[in-house]
Enzyme design. Sequence first.
Site, short mmCIF file in Angstrom:
data_model
loop_
_atom_site.label_atom_id
_atom_site.label_comp_id
_atom_site.label_asym_id
_atom_site.label_seq_id
_atom_site.Cartn_x
_atom_site.Cartn_y
_atom_site.Cartn_z
N ASP A 66 0.83 -1.21 0.00
CA ASP A 66 0.00 0.00 0.00
C ASP A 66 0.87 1.27 0.00
O ASP A 66 1.82 1.37 0.79
CB ASP A 66 -0.85 -0.05 1.28
CG ASP A 66 -1.90 1.01 1.36
OD1 ASP A 66 -2.80 1.00 0.51
OD2 ASP A 66 -1.83 1.85 2.29
N GLU A 94 13.92 -18.18 -2.89
CA GLU A 94 13.06 -18.74 -3.94
C GLU A 94 12.53 -17.62 -4.85
O GLU A 94 11.32 -17.40 -4.93
CB GLU A 94 11.86 -19.38 -3.24
CG GLU A 94 11.46 -20.73 -3.73
CD GLU A 94 10.14 -21.14 -3.04
OE1 GLU A 94 9.35 -21.82 -3.71
OE2 GLU A 94 9.92 -20.79 -1.87
C1 GLC Z 1 -4.16 3.18 -0.41
C2 GLC Z 1 -5.40 2.33 -0.32
C3 GLC Z 1 -6.50 3.18 0.23
C4 GLC Z 1 -6.09 3.66 1.61
C5 GLC Z 1 -4.75 4.38 1.56
C6 GLC Z 1 -4.17 4.55 2.93
O1 GLC Z 1 -4.29 4.20 -1.34
O2 GLC Z 1 -5.70 1.77 -1.56
O3 GLC Z 1 -7.71 2.49 0.30
O4 GLC Z 1 -7.06 4.54 2.11
O5 GLC Z 1 -3.80 3.67 0.83
O6 GLC Z 1 -3.76 3.32 3.44
#
Ligand code: GLC
Length: 520
Positions: free
Chosen positions: A205, A252
């Site tokens: 993320d 791996e």
């Molecule tokens: C990313 C995710 C989103 C979230 C943000 C903060 O953009 O896709 O849903 O609110 O990160 O974690």
Amino acid sequence: MDPSDDVPWWHTAVIYQIYPRSFADGDGDGIGDLPGLLEHLPHLVDLGIDALWLSPVYPSPMADFGYDVADHCAIDPVFGTLADFDALVAAAHGAGLKVVLDYVPNHTSDRHPWFVEARRSVDSPRRDHYVWRDPAPGGGPPNNWRAAFGDEPAWTLDEASGQYYLHLFLPEQPDLNWDEPRVVEEMSDVLRFWMARGVDGFRADVVHCIGKGPELPDAPDELAGLPACIFDHGPGTHECLRHLRRVVDGDEPGAHLLLGETAVFDRDQQLSYLGLGDELHLAFNFLILHAQWDAAVWRHELELAYAGHDRVGAWPTWVLSNHDLPRHVTRYGSEARARAAAVTLLTLRGTPFLYQGEELGLADAVVPPERVLDPGGRDGCRAPIPWTATDDGGWGPRAWLPMPPDAAAHSVAAEAGVPTSMLEHYRRLLALRRATPALQRGAIELLDAPTGVLRWRRSLEHPATGPAVVEVAVNFTGDAVADAVSAGTVLGGTVPGGSATLDRAGRTLGPDEARVVALH
Ligand code: GLC
């Protein structure tokens, strides 16, 4: 030679995003969960995808619906238990599906024990797990960065210590400090924990934000009003990514995917996170997600994207919808366009990502003000998946969000087996892709085409099965276009019709038509 054995699994896979709260509800509380997902795994198998990516299922206060993680190595009770998770992984693997987990490295929940301890005092042993600064000389936040939701500063004052902490998202999502070696170590252990449990990779993320470096300079004037998460935070990210890549590769390489949500709008910056083949394996390309449905715009985007990926020797990705943006049926304004877009997504060179419900042609739910939940205004695209052909889609009155428009007609039950449905369209496309190595791995060449049409060829020498050269032509307009596609054996496209389709060898594309043709 057919080089199928030489590419990692994510080059040939179609990856399907599950937003677990809204996928399937196993216990009737109105919130989707892991047992519900397990029960509906056959839907994914019948659809023909290869891997699923789960948005976060970790314990969370849900300020950002799971992207505020309070414990990286457990499952939130609303979703189930670790045993449910293990059962899901086992069943997915049994069905030939890979499992990719969301990994949230940039921030934690403010209820994470690390932050609880860190904010206790400036001398806390975990203070440096997060980013603390004294107020600016004249008072107020330490720099001009803005948070992602609701035009607020990216800093919150901690009254007790008089220092501010950084949060690129909500105040409930304090940013981790990746300059602190223990953060790197502990967040690496999180990856190891889930790999030991059998997962096949991670979607990291907003991973471009992690390496901020100590200076935290003001954003330049032209970026100053924008959320700080969309701009570059310095070279530190690359070193972090090389480290994470080594952890994910382990001994791996090729087994586990490291996919990055690099949500930046500068193409070169986005490509930079692929490193020299030693950072992310794959990075989302969100530029196409923000592009309007226009052949010239798409052609331009494809040319730049392919040239850029070729230059750095990386494999592209394509996506039309996710849990953060209006769905593409809603953005493009018609289901007919969405059908053509699906042909495009699934026949380009690069890994396609599907978002749950696009295979049903779902549009965004209309969410009345009193039911708005998400601080980022994203509830509409997160509406529950309708399973049964009833108004509530099988969710009952407690569904956590309103259902999408025409839920009954767009349910799995209503669409399955109906040749003209979006679901059968996706099933046919996925089956075609799977049976056609040229579509999975073949080279791509963009061809000349009449205005409003995009046309390309995929070619693979001596494929194990299927044709060596496949042409795809997509009519982005609502009018028929002559001389838009080569004659050949029609393999698929937006016009269903079983064997009748195979005889359609004319060179005219109908309105919003996309066609896939084998050339001889
Ligand atoms: C990313 C995710 C989103 C979230 C943000 C903060 O953009 O896709 O849903 O609110 O990160 O974690």
